[in-house]
Design a protein around this motif. Structure first.
Motif, PDB file in Angstrom:
ATOM      1  N   ILE A 162       0.822  -1.202   0.000  1.00  0.00           N
ATOM      2  CA  ILE A 162       0.000   0.000   0.000  1.00  0.00           C
ATOM      3  C   ILE A 162       0.856   1.251   0.000  1.00  0.00           C
ATOM      4  O   ILE A 162       2.026   1.234   0.356  1.00  0.00           O
ATOM      5  N   ASN A 163       0.215   2.318  -0.407  1.00  0.00           N
ATOM      6  CA  ASN A 163       0.892   3.603  -0.465  1.00  0.00           C
ATOM      7  C   ASN A 163      -0.175   4.679  -0.329  1.00  0.00           C
ATOM      8  O   ASN A 163      -1.379   4.376  -0.370  1.00  0.00           O
ATOM      9  N   SER A 164       0.248   5.904  -0.149  1.00  0.00           N
ATOM     10  CA  SER A 164      -0.703   7.003  -0.179  1.00  0.00           C
ATOM     11  C   SER A 164      -0.175   8.066  -1.123  1.00  0.00           C
ATOM     12  O   SER A 164       1.001   8.414  -1.074  1.00  0.00           O
ATOM     13  N   ARG A 203       6.209   8.945 -11.759  1.00  0.00           N
ATOM     14  CA  ARG A 203       6.458   7.721 -12.507  1.00  0.00           C
ATOM     15  C   ARG A 203       7.913   7.258 -12.400  1.00  0.00           C
ATOM     16  O   ARG A 203       8.203   6.069 -12.469  1.00  0.00           O
ATOM     17  N   ALA A 204       8.796   8.212 -12.249  1.00  0.00           N
ATOM     18  CA  ALA A 204      10.220   7.869 -12.178  1.00  0.00           C
ATOM     19  C   ALA A 204      10.492   6.974 -10.970  1.00  0.00           C
ATOM     20  O   ALA A 204      11.435   6.180 -10.962  1.00  0.00           O
ATOM     21  N   LEU A 205       9.620   7.076  -9.973  1.00  0.00           N
ATOM     22  CA  LEU A 205       9.840   6.307  -8.750  1.00  0.00           C
ATOM     23  C   LEU A 205       9.740   4.806  -8.946  1.00  0.00           C
ATOM     24  O   LEU A 205      10.390   4.024  -8.267  1.00  0.00           O
ATOM     25  N   ASP A 206       8.850   4.372  -9.847  1.00  0.00           N
ATOM     26  CA  ASP A 206       8.760   2.919 -10.015  1.00  0.00           C
ATOM     27  C   ASP A 206       9.282   2.463 -11.373  1.00  0.00           C
ATOM     28  O   ASP A 206       8.950   1.400 -11.858  1.00  0.00           O
ATOM     29  N   ASN A 251       4.786   0.587   0.304  1.00  0.00           N
ATOM     30  CA  ASN A 251       5.657   0.773  -0.848  1.00  0.00           C
ATOM     31  C   ASN A 251       5.483   2.205  -1.330  1.00  0.00           C
ATOM     32  O   ASN A 251       4.587   2.504  -2.116  1.00  0.00           O
ATOM     33  N   ALA A 252       6.353   3.075  -0.837  1.00  0.00           N
ATOM     34  CA  ALA A 252       6.206   4.505  -1.119  1.00  0.00           C
ATOM     35  C   ALA A 252       6.519   4.841  -2.571  1.00  0.00           C
ATOM     36  O   ALA A 252       6.320   5.965  -3.007  1.00  0.00           O
ATOM     37  N   ARG A 253       7.008   3.861  -3.325  1.00  0.00           N
ATOM     38  CA  ARG A 253       7.353   4.120  -4.726  1.00  0.00           C
ATOM     39  C   ARG A 253       6.272   3.652  -5.682  1.00  0.00           C
ATOM     40  O   ARG A 253       6.413   3.768  -6.898  1.00  0.00           O
ATOM     41  N   MET A 254       5.224   3.071  -5.123  1.00  0.00           N
ATOM     42  CA  MET A 254       4.168   2.554  -5.988  1.00  0.00           C
ATOM     43  C   MET A 254       3.309   3.709  -6.499  1.00  0.00           C
ATOM     44  O   MET A 254       2.757   4.479  -5.728  1.00  0.00           O
ATOM     45  N   THR A 265      -3.502   3.930  -2.169  1.00  0.00           N
ATOM     46  CA  THR A 265      -3.485   3.100  -3.364  1.00  0.00           C
ATOM     47  C   THR A 265      -2.838   1.792  -2.967  1.00  0.00           C
ATOM     48  O   THR A 265      -2.109   1.721  -1.981  1.00  0.00           O
ATOM     49  N   PHE A 266      -3.136   0.746  -3.733  1.00  0.00           N
ATOM     50  CA  PHE A 266      -2.545  -0.539  -3.360  1.00  0.00           C
ATOM     51  C   PHE A 266      -2.428  -1.448  -4.572  1.00  0.00           C
ATOM     52  O   PHE A 266      -3.019  -1.190  -5.626  1.00  0.00           O
TER      53      PHE A 266
END
Length: 419
Positions: A162-164, A203-206, A251-254, A265-266
């Motif tokens: 999960i992420n926010s 987007r660069a994060l993932d 997962n802060a990069r999702m 989000t998840f």
RNA sequence: GUGGGCGUAGCUCAAUGGUUAGAGCGCUGGACUGUGACUCCAGAGGCUGGGGGUUCGAAACCCCUCGUCCACCCCA
């Protein structure tokens, strides 16, 4: 063979179709136990619905939609996902007059992509949307409902991440910080990410390219940049998940590929799927209903990829054992018609062999059809008011009176009875 | 959209550039005139994905094309 199915569009044959049916019926059972009702949505919508909700600059809208003009010149699109339609219907039918609307749907979606393992141009999703609730309990409920559904299907090795993504208050500020961070290392970014720094730096994060992964290692975390309300919400969701015994990895990069997500989000990642390993995904979208012209309505929803799920859930979907009926001679065929009707009414799954060769070959046909038992009615049996009943697995056979057949099958001697 | 692997019988796969493209499984029939799975015999089934080229000769080598699978992009 001249005419074949078009690329990325598949036939789901017997053997596979049972798995799809199982997924759909189990989803219906689990979701309705949480108060969700099924909504049946059109497969085609006005193009504008998708471009406005998913986002003009997303890959889906830019290059993956099946869009065509209808005979009046309106631009229509085969739905690439279900949420937009569900929201449209919610607004159109004023379902917001309900305290909360819990809806689920199932059916085909369409995206023009190169097919590969777990990805097709026509693919099936089961989705659920909870509209009209901003409580973190609503996020957690949907997530634990989804995990319950996976448990029912005995899915192993699925992990929840999960992420926010924050909200209109905090995301823009984070975006700027990230942009600034990335601007300092443009050189190590891949071509793609360089291009999207402006519009969608997240987007660069993932991105999976080595350079980008290396460059974004120390990038500011979105979770640490959330505003107070978003942060509280996120923590409440996590707490609630712990209470329900659902394990969730942050997962802060999702990052999601659709623009409408806010806050939670998840993604649920499963093994054995190759690189298309997300079997379900979704999140909160608090702005979408209002953006499409409805009242301010916070929502949470998700979608499950059916063929991806079908690829990994256990094989051997329980099926009722099949019986094959073989009549020898016209008198037996005539009597058989009445007997079959009666047996089928009592719940037996029976198919009749219409061939006329030697019994030996007819037995062979029955075997090939997957018969668990064979019921033979010949002149001898006809005279005695019985049938010859043969269990194909054990080769044991016996004479049974006509009304004794259903009991013989249904008492389970022939294997599990399940529909 | 990009890259790579693979296209031969219904299925899984063979066949140094060289007679008439084979095998296993499956299918049809028979041995066995009311009993499948095991055995034996016989048979049907192929424009070697399609088109062009090289060659005395191509399933094989070259080019194009289509399909499929996997990966990238992206996503369920």
């Amino acid at each position: 063979m001249n005419i074949t199915a078009i690329r990325g569009f598949n036939d789901i044959l017997p053997g596979e179709s049972e798995v799809f049916r199982l997924i759909e019926s189990e989803a219906g059972r689990v979701f309705s136990s949480y108060g969700y009702s099924e909504i049946r949505l059109p497969v085609v919508e006005k193009t504008e619905l998708f471009s406005r909700s998913i986002g003009e600059t997303t890959d889906i809208v830019e290059k993956e939609m099946y869009t065509f003009p209808d005979r009046h010149g309106d631009s229509l699109t085969l739905r690439p996902e279900g949420t937009a339609s569900a929201v449209r219907a919610y607004i159109e039918h004023k379902l917001y007059t309900l305290p909360v609307a819990r809806l689920y749907y199932t059916g085909p979606m369409f995206r023009y992509e190169r097919p590969q393992k777990g990805r097709y141009r026509q693919f099936y999703q089961v989705g659920a949307e909870c509209l009209g609730d901003d409580s973190p309990r609503s996020d957690a409920e949907a997530l634990s409902m989804l995990m319950t559904f996976f448990e029912r299907l005995e899915l192993k090795g699925a992990t929840l991440q999960i992420n926010s993504l924050g909200c209109a208050q905090c995301r823009p500020a984070y975006k700027e910080r990230l942009k600034a961070f990335l601007a300092g290392r443009v050189d190590s970014l891949c071509e793609n990410c360089r291009r999207r720094i402006g519009a969608n730096p997240l987007r660069a994060l993932d991105c999976k390219s080595h350079g980008c992964m290396e460059a974004t290692k120390d990038a500011p975390s979105i979770i640490e940049s959330l505003c107070q309300p978003c942060s509280v919400h996120f923590e409440a969701v996590r707490a609630r998940l712990r209470l329900s015994g659902v394990e969730a990895k942050i997962n802060a990069r999702m990052v999601r590929g659709l623009d409408y997500y806010t806050r939670t989000t998840f993604e649920i990642i499963a093994e054995g799927l190759g690189s298309q390993n997300a079997v379900a995904a979704g999140g909160r979208y608090d702005r979408l209903v209002a953006e499409l012209g409805g009242p301010e309505t916070p929502c949470f929803g998700f979608a499950i990829g059916m063929e991806r799920l079908a690829l990994i859930i256990r094989e051997g979907v329980p099926v009722r054992p099949l019986g094959v009926f073989i009549a020898l001679g016209s008198p037996a065929e005539e009597k058989g018609a009445a007997l079959l009707k009666d047996w089928r009414d009592k719940g037996l799954k029976l198919t009749e062999d219409f061939s006329t060769g030697q019994l030996r070959n007819r037995m062979k046909r029955a075997d090939r059809l997957g018969a668990r038992y064979v019921v033979i009615l010949g002149p001898d049996e006809l005279g005695q008011g019985v049938v010859t009943f043969k269990d194909m697995a054990s080769a044991f056979q016996e004479k049974l009176p006509w009304d004794g057949v259903p009991a013989r099958v249904l008492r389970g001697a022939i294997g599990a009875v399940e529909s």
